[in-house]
Design a protein around this motif. Sequence first.
Motif, PDB file in Angstrom:
ATOM      1  N   THR A   1       0.785  -1.290   0.059  1.00 47.25           N
ATOM      2  CA  THR A   1       0.041   0.119   0.056  1.00 47.25           C
ATOM      3  C   THR A   1       0.715   1.176  -0.030  1.00 47.25           C
ATOM      4  N   LEU A   2       0.678   1.964  -1.229  1.00 48.65           N
ATOM      5  CA  LEU A   2       1.518   3.250  -1.165  1.00 48.65           C
ATOM      6  C   LEU A   2       0.513   4.402  -1.054  1.00 48.65           C
ATOM      7  N   LEU A   3       1.012   5.398  -0.393  1.00 47.99           N
ATOM      8  CA  LEU A   3       0.036   6.851  -0.327  1.00 47.99           C
ATOM      9  C   LEU A   3       0.653   7.506  -1.442  1.00 47.99           C
ATOM     10  N   ASP A   4      -0.228   8.443  -2.094  1.00 44.69           N
ATOM     11  CA  ASP A   4       0.078   9.369  -3.010  1.00 44.69           C
ATOM     12  C   ASP A   4      -0.404  10.497  -2.592  1.00 44.69           C
ATOM     13  N   PRO A   5       0.051  11.793  -2.461  1.00 42.25           N
ATOM     14  CA  PRO A   5      -0.471  13.043  -2.460  1.00 42.25           C
ATOM     15  C   PRO A   5      -1.698  13.400  -3.471  1.00 42.25           C
ATOM     16  N   SER A   6      -1.656  12.844  -4.704  1.00 42.32           N
ATOM     17  CA  SER A   6      -2.747  13.298  -5.667  1.00 42.32           C
ATOM     18  C   SER A   6      -4.348  12.720  -5.373  1.00 42.32           C
ATOM     19  N   LYS A   7      -3.924  11.558  -4.203  1.00 43.85           N
ATOM     20  CA  LYS A   7      -5.471  10.876  -3.547  1.00 43.85           C
ATOM     21  C   LYS A   7      -5.640  11.592  -2.366  1.00 43.85           C
ATOM     22  N   PHE A   8      -5.415  12.808  -2.193  1.00 45.11           N
ATOM     23  CA  PHE A   8      -5.643  13.669  -0.808  1.00 45.11           C
ATOM     24  C   PHE A   8      -6.573  14.563  -1.255  1.00 45.11           C
ATOM     25  N   ILE A   9      -7.451  14.994  -0.452  1.00 44.60           N
ATOM     26  CA  ILE A   9      -8.394  15.935  -0.373  1.00 44.60           C
ATOM     27  C   ILE A   9      -8.109  16.718   0.813  1.00 44.60           C
ATOM     28  N   MET A  10      -7.813  18.048   0.910  1.00 47.11           N
ATOM     29  CA  MET A  10      -7.664  18.800   2.015  1.00 47.11           C
ATOM     30  C   MET A  10      -9.044  19.662   2.242  1.00 47.11           C
ATOM     31  N   PRO A  11      -9.799  19.546   3.696  1.00 50.74           N
ATOM     32  CA  PRO A  11     -10.769  20.337   3.694  1.00 50.74           C
ATOM     33  C   PRO A  11     -10.449  21.863   4.026  1.00 50.74           C
ATOM     34  N   TYR A  12     -11.152  22.761   3.722  1.00 49.38           N
ATOM     35  CA  TYR A  12     -10.891  24.333   4.290  1.00 49.38           C
ATOM     36  C   TYR A  12     -12.182  24.939   4.632  1.00 49.38           C
ATOM     37  N   PHE A  13     -12.103  25.885   5.730  1.00 58.04           N
ATOM     38  CA  PHE A  13     -13.220  26.317   6.118  1.00 58.04           C
ATOM     39  C   PHE A  13     -12.963  27.855   5.772  1.00 58.04           C
ATOM     40  N   VAL A  14     -14.134  28.534   5.206  1.00 57.41           N
ATOM     41  CA  VAL A  14     -13.985  29.601   4.667  1.00 57.41           C
ATOM     42  C   VAL A  14     -15.030  30.550   5.356  1.00 57.41           C
TER      43      VAL A  14
ATOM     44  N   ASN B   1       4.501  10.033  18.107  1.00 58.69           N
ATOM     45  CA  ASN B   1       5.186  10.696  17.080  1.00 58.69           C
ATOM     46  C   ASN B   1       4.304  11.052  15.798  1.00 58.69           C
ATOM     47  N   GLU B   2       4.037  12.427  15.698  1.00 60.39           N
ATOM     48  CA  GLU B   2       3.094  12.530  14.902  1.00 60.39           C
ATOM     49  C   GLU B   2       3.346  12.147  13.312  1.00 60.39           C
ATOM     50  N   GLU B   3       4.466  12.454  12.730  1.00 60.64           N
ATOM     51  CA  GLU B   3       4.744  11.977  11.335  1.00 60.64           C
ATOM     52  C   GLU B   3       4.672  10.658  11.176  1.00 60.64           C
ATOM     53  N   THR B   4       5.012   9.717  12.096  1.00 64.38           N
ATOM     54  CA  THR B   4       4.986   8.271  11.802  1.00 64.38           C
ATOM     55  C   THR B   4       3.316   7.803  12.054  1.00 64.38           C
ATOM     56  N   ALA B   5       2.597   8.514  13.082  1.00 65.07           N
ATOM     57  CA  ALA B   5       1.384   8.141  13.156  1.00 65.07           C
ATOM     58  C   ALA B   5       0.442   8.399  12.149  1.00 65.07           C
ATOM     59  N   VAL B   6       0.761   9.735  11.733  1.00 66.68           N
ATOM     60  CA  VAL B   6      -0.220  10.392  10.550  1.00 66.68           C
ATOM     61  C   VAL B   6       0.239   9.208   9.200  1.00 66.68           C
ATOM     62  N   ILE B   7       1.030   9.126   8.898  1.00 67.39           N
ATOM     63  CA  ILE B   7       1.634   8.101   7.797  1.00 67.39           C
ATOM     64  C   ILE B   7       0.751   6.700   7.870  1.00 67.39           C
ATOM     65  N   GLU B   8       1.015   6.247   9.253  1.00 69.72           N
ATOM     66  CA  GLU B   8       0.245   4.846   9.406  1.00 69.72           C
ATOM     67  C   GLU B   8      -1.194   5.069   9.435  1.00 69.72           C
ATOM     68  N   MET B   9      -1.756   5.921  10.008  1.00 68.42           N
ATOM     69  CA  MET B   9      -3.082   6.287   9.945  1.00 68.42           C
ATOM     70  C   MET B   9      -3.610   6.221   8.560  1.00 68.42           C
TER      71      MET B   9
ATOM     72  N   PHE C   1       0.449  18.118   5.489  1.00 64.29           N
ATOM     73  CA  PHE C   1       1.505  17.529   6.200  1.00 64.29           C
ATOM     74  C   PHE C   1       1.940  16.159   5.828  1.00 64.29           C
ATOM     75  N   ALA C   2       1.120  15.426   5.422  1.00 64.29           N
ATOM     76  CA  ALA C   2       1.365  14.065   4.867  1.00 64.29           C
ATOM     77  C   ALA C   2       2.018  14.224   3.661  1.00 64.29           C
TER      78      ALA C   2
END
Length: 331
Positions: free
Chosen positions: A26-39, A293-301, A320-321
């Motif tokens: 399983t590989l993560l790819d930023p192109s599959k992420f969606i970032m939520p924003y509050f305006v 550890n935030e970095e490793t926890a986020v990637i694992e999650m 961040f990821a």
Amino acid sequence: MVSGYPSVRPRRLRASGKLSSLARETLLDPSKFIMPYFVRHGKGVKEKIPTMPGQFRYSTDELLKELKRVASLGIGGVILFGIPEVKDELASEAYSENGIIQKTLRALKDSYPEILVITDVCLCDYMSHGHCGIVDENGVVKNDETLEFLAKIALSYAKAGSDIIAPSDMMDGRVKKIRQALDDEGYENMPIMSYSSKYASSFYGPFRDAADCFPKFGDRKSYQMDPGNSDEAILETGLDLDEGADIIMVKPALSYLDVIYRIKQAFKRPLAAYNVSGEYSMIKAASMLGYINEETAVIEMLTSIKRAGADIIISYYSLFAAKILNNRRQA
Ligand code: PBG
């Protein structure tokens, strides 16, 4: 011993650092992420959200600055949530031409035509009482009356330049109603990403703080799903697909990895998982206290959500990821 593979020693693959990434499934790819924003309205505003450290409510001009990072990190897209000037009992700003989302969409499309923008279609952010639908005198949400409003909002977002319409209200029949309204106005190619299995969850708490949409009375259990059910998720998803949903969703993600797995296996359609506000804040808080550890926890999650079957991940940790993944690639 696994039958048929008597000599396999998985440890051999793990023992070599170099081989381990080749063997990773399983590989993560930023192109599959969606970032939520509050305006929100205003100028030069970047307001901290107390229950989500590191997340902000942006005025449109500040959001445009922030989006530079989204574009440069290769994030798949953004999803917008609006905070209106006034909340009322008809969610008027949600479908006003000069509503916060409509104004932001036009500005964003001018500056960043290449960024994919999803708009969340719901009434709760715009309602004085915080519910996701029109409420009768007894405080009961009226499903069918609400559908008209959802279609109006969806159409208004489409006209302002949204790339994907994402209804999150959980009223029955909304995908069909929205599809019809879009088609009638010439938006046959506008995709619908439906929040098809959305649970009545405690993990939305920080979001409701961010968008100030805690229900003033009652709760959302009459329209959101019971956390004890997963057959029902299959039923809800099937209905939304029949009504014309192009992308389906499981929300929240972490406590519902089994649901993500079941839905992917059952339908084999583009599936999004929403790594919700409470999931963000739990990791953020623990890391601020030095417990994790935030970095490793986020990637694992995020990896666990993908491994369960999600194609698309909506997460407040997207940037961040992406930074971590891009750095690793360069290293
Ligand atoms: C609006 C909506 C909610 C979320 C996304 N769209 C709040 C809710 O249903 O109470 C929650 C997202 C999050 O917690 O990050 N219907």
